[in-house]
Design a protein around this motif. Structure first.
Motif, PDB file in Angstrom:
ATOM      1  N   VAL A 176     -64.134 -31.296  41.891  1.00 42.54           N
ATOM      2  CA  VAL A 176     -64.249 -30.942  40.468  1.00 42.54           C
ATOM      3  C   VAL A 176     -65.075 -31.992  39.741  1.00 42.54           C
ATOM      4  CG1 VAL A 176     -63.001 -30.581  38.318  1.00 42.54           C
ATOM      5  CG2 VAL A 176     -62.063 -29.703  40.452  1.00 42.54           C
ATOM      6  N   ASN A 177     -66.144 -31.545  39.105  1.00 43.44           N
ATOM      7  CA  ASN A 177     -67.013 -32.437  38.339  1.00 43.44           C
ATOM      8  C   ASN A 177     -66.659 -32.258  36.865  1.00 43.44           C
ATOM      9  OD1 ASN A 177     -69.378 -33.180  36.685  1.00 43.44           O
ATOM     10  ND2 ASN A 177     -70.330 -33.621  38.660  1.00 43.44           N
ATOM     11  N   ALA A 178     -66.019 -33.274  36.295  1.00 44.98           N
ATOM     12  CA  ALA A 178     -65.525 -33.161  34.924  1.00 44.98           C
ATOM     13  C   ALA A 178     -66.648 -32.923  33.934  1.00 44.98           C
ATOM     14  CB  ALA A 178     -64.748 -34.421  34.544  1.00 44.98           C
ATOM     15  N   ALA A 179     -67.784 -33.582  34.131  1.00 47.87           N
ATOM     16  CA  ALA A 179     -68.906 -33.402  33.203  1.00 47.87           C
ATOM     17  C   ALA A 179     -69.398 -31.958  33.241  1.00 47.87           C
ATOM     18  CB  ALA A 179     -70.029 -34.370  33.546  1.00 47.87           C
ATOM     19  N   PHE A 180     -69.475 -31.389  34.450  1.00 45.67           N
ATOM     20  CA  PHE A 180     -69.935 -30.008  34.592  1.00 45.67           C
ATOM     21  C   PHE A 180     -68.949 -29.036  33.950  1.00 45.67           C
ATOM     22  CE2 PHE A 180     -69.836 -25.990  36.949  1.00 45.67           C
ATOM     23  CZ  PHE A 180     -71.125 -25.543  36.726  1.00 45.67           C
ATOM     24  N   VAL A 181     -67.654 -29.199  34.271  1.00 43.09           N
ATOM     25  CA  VAL A 181     -66.640 -28.313  33.700  1.00 43.09           C
ATOM     26  C   VAL A 181     -66.639 -28.425  32.178  1.00 43.09           C
ATOM     27  CG1 VAL A 181     -64.167 -27.804  33.558  1.00 43.09           C
ATOM     28  CG2 VAL A 181     -65.198 -28.353  35.762  1.00 43.09           C
ATOM     29  N   GLY A 182     -66.752 -29.648  31.696  1.00 42.11           N
ATOM     30  CA  GLY A 182     -66.791 -29.843  30.253  1.00 42.11           C
ATOM     31  C   GLY A 182     -67.988 -29.173  29.607  1.00 42.11           C
ATOM     32  N   MET A 183     -69.158 -29.279  30.257  1.00 43.80           N
ATOM     33  CA  MET A 183     -70.367 -28.665  29.697  1.00 43.80           C
ATOM     34  C   MET A 183     -70.289 -27.141  29.737  1.00 43.80           C
ATOM     35  SD  MET A 183     -73.176 -28.852  28.177  1.00 43.80           S
ATOM     36  CE  MET A 183     -73.463 -30.601  28.171  1.00 43.80           C
ATOM     37  N   VAL A 184     -69.798 -26.592  30.838  1.00 47.50           N
ATOM     38  CA  VAL A 184     -69.636 -25.133  30.919  1.00 47.50           C
ATOM     39  C   VAL A 184     -68.669 -24.649  29.845  1.00 47.50           C
ATOM     40  CG1 VAL A 184     -68.722 -23.256  32.352  1.00 47.50           C
ATOM     41  CG2 VAL A 184     -70.254 -24.963  33.358  1.00 47.50           C
ATOM     42  N   THR A 185     -67.588 -25.385  29.672  1.00 45.49           N
ATOM     43  CA  THR A 185     -66.609 -25.040  28.634  1.00 45.49           C
ATOM     44  C   THR A 185     -67.261 -25.050  27.256  1.00 45.49           C
ATOM     45  OG1 THR A 185     -64.840 -26.010  29.960  1.00 45.49           O
ATOM     46  CG2 THR A 185     -64.387 -25.683  27.625  1.00 45.49           C
ATOM     47  N   ALA A 186     -68.055 -26.077  26.996  1.00 44.01           N
ATOM     48  CA  ALA A 186     -68.749 -26.170  25.709  1.00 44.01           C
ATOM     49  C   ALA A 186     -69.667 -24.971  25.496  1.00 44.01           C
ATOM     50  CB  ALA A 186     -69.538 -27.476  25.636  1.00 44.01           C
ATOM     51  N   GLN A 187     -70.395 -24.578  26.547  1.00 45.56           N
ATOM     52  CA  GLN A 187     -71.304 -23.436  26.427  1.00 45.56           C
ATOM     53  C   GLN A 187     -70.543 -22.141  26.150  1.00 45.56           C
ATOM     54  OE1 GLN A 187     -74.700 -23.533  26.464  1.00 45.56           O
ATOM     55  NE2 GLN A 187     -74.504 -25.757  26.523  1.00 45.56           N
ATOM     56  N   VAL A 188     -69.418 -21.960  26.839  1.00 50.23           N
ATOM     57  CA  VAL A 188     -68.615 -20.749  26.617  1.00 50.23           C
ATOM     58  C   VAL A 188     -68.055 -20.748  25.192  1.00 50.23           C
ATOM     59  CG1 VAL A 188     -66.531 -19.495  27.316  1.00 50.23           C
ATOM     60  CG2 VAL A 188     -68.066 -20.426  29.054  1.00 50.23           C
ATOM     61  N   MET A 189     -67.565 -21.894  24.741  1.00 48.79           N
ATOM     62  CA  MET A 189     -67.019 -21.975  23.389  1.00 48.79           C
ATOM     63  C   MET A 189     -68.087 -21.663  22.346  1.00 48.79           C
ATOM     64  SD  MET A 189     -64.592 -25.312  23.892  1.00 48.79           S
ATOM     65  CE  MET A 189     -63.830 -25.333  22.280  1.00 48.79           C
ATOM     66  N   GLU A 190     -69.296 -22.156  22.569  1.00 46.57           N
ATOM     67  CA  GLU A 190     -70.385 -21.865  21.628  1.00 46.57           C
ATOM     68  C   GLU A 190     -70.750 -20.390  21.663  1.00 46.57           C
ATOM     69  OE1 GLU A 190     -73.468 -24.661  22.564  1.00 46.57           O
ATOM     70  OE2 GLU A 190     -72.190 -26.368  22.025  1.00 46.57           O
ATOM     71  N   SER A 191     -70.686 -19.772  22.850  1.00 49.55           N
ATOM     72  CA  SER A 191     -70.943 -18.340  22.966  1.00 49.55           C
ATOM     73  C   SER A 191     -69.884 -17.533  22.213  1.00 49.55           C
ATOM     74  CB  SER A 191     -70.958 -17.946  24.453  1.00 49.55           C
ATOM     75  OG  SER A 191     -71.024 -16.552  24.596  1.00 49.55           O
ATOM     76  N   ILE A 192     -68.646 -17.993  22.298  1.00 48.57           N
ATOM     77  CA  ILE A 192     -67.562 -17.333  21.547  1.00 48.57           C
ATOM     78  C   ILE A 192     -67.841 -17.459  20.050  1.00 48.57           C
ATOM     79  CG2 ILE A 192     -65.105 -17.421  20.964  1.00 48.57           C
ATOM     80  CD1 ILE A 192     -64.631 -18.455  23.875  1.00 48.57           C
ATOM     81  N   GLN A 193     -68.187 -18.676  19.622  1.00 48.63           N
ATOM     82  CA  GLN A 193     -68.413 -18.936  18.195  1.00 48.63           C
ATOM     83  C   GLN A 193     -69.571 -18.105  17.642  1.00 48.63           C
ATOM     84  OE1 GLN A 193     -71.248 -21.352  17.002  1.00 48.63           O
ATOM     85  NE2 GLN A 193     -70.789 -20.356  15.074  1.00 48.63           N
ATOM     86  N   ARG A 194     -70.619 -17.930  18.430  1.00 50.66           N
ATOM     87  CA  ARG A 194     -71.790 -17.178  17.951  1.00 50.66           C
ATOM     88  C   ARG A 194     -71.596 -15.666  18.014  1.00 50.66           C
ATOM     89  NH1 ARG A 194     -74.554 -21.222  21.108  1.00 50.66           N
ATOM     90  NH2 ARG A 194     -74.705 -19.706  22.785  1.00 50.66           N
ATOM     91  N   GLY A 195     -70.470 -15.221  18.586  1.00 56.37           N
ATOM     92  CA  GLY A 195     -70.225 -13.782  18.687  1.00 56.37           C
ATOM     93  C   GLY A 195     -70.831 -13.144  19.919  1.00 56.37           C
ATOM     94  N   GLU A 196     -71.493 -13.939  20.747  1.00 60.68           N
ATOM     95  CA  GLU A 196     -72.146 -13.396  21.942  1.00 60.68           C
ATOM     96  C   GLU A 196     -71.117 -12.921  22.967  1.00 60.68           C
ATOM     97  OE1 GLU A 196     -75.917 -16.470  21.492  1.00 60.68           O
ATOM     98  OE2 GLU A 196     -74.469 -16.761  23.106  1.00 60.68           O
TER      99      GLU A 196
END
Length: 197
Positions: free
Chosen positions: A144-164
């Protein structure tokens, strides 16, 4: 006997809570100051004490929503001692805070730039918080790469926020946060070193 300033402060807090609940339930762009005063059974001057214009009032209320949500989310996280469970607790708590928000509220957030910016800013803060929680929960020297998981999580959260996310999957924001929490927690809990403990 309560001092007038204390009474006013409590009244203002109660009005702000009422505004947050009303906005979450019905959105905010369709109301004028008179409508809001009528719905909350307060005077227009009470609302103008909070902010001098409708636009500034909306911004203040949306900011209050995120402040209230953050305090409640962090209170839940503070109760959880397991580092992996803390991630799920955090994201599930966000989902619970967003659950009362209607499609109208989210549509209004996207239409009103200052509110949209607040949502974006709070999403970025939450994404950084998740990255930190993932780092705390990751066992060293595992796949498990914490930086990768964290970045993917950030991208998903931003996608949720933008309505995508909703546009592509039909999932509302709260459900998407629940599923994200489940995905991350199961992935981190499956680390070989953690299973053997």
């Amino acid at each position: 006997m309560a001092k007038p300033a204390v009474t006013r402060g409590r009244r203002r807090e109660a009005v702000m809570d009422g505004l947050v609940d009303l906005f979450l339930a019905e959105g905010f762009l369709g109301f004028n100051i008179g409508d809001l005063a009528s719905r909350l059974q307060c005077s227009k001057s009470t609302l103008y004490e909070i902010a001098p214009s409708k636009e500034q009032l909306i911004t203040a209320v949306v900011r209050a929503f995120f402040k209230r949500a953050t305090a409640r989310v962090e209170a839940e996280v503070a109760q959880e001692s397991d580092p992996v469970a803390r991630i799920g607790t955090y994201l599930d708590a966000i989902a619970r805070e967003l659950a009362p928000a209607t499609d109208e509220f989210f549509a209004n957030l996207q239409q009103f730039a200052p509110a949209r910016d607040l949502y974006s800013e709070n999403t970025a803060i939450a994404a950084r918080r998740v990255q930190g929680l993932v780092r705390e929960a990751t066992v060293p020297d595992t796949p498990v790469n914490a930086a990768f998981v964290g970045m993917v999580t950030a991208q998903v959260m931003e996608s949720i926020q933008r309505g995508e996310m909703e546009a592509m999957t039909g999932l509302d924001d709260a459900t998407a946060y629940h599923l994200l929490a489940d995905l991350i927690v199961k992935g981190i809990a499956a680390q070989p070193d953690r299973k053997s403990r």
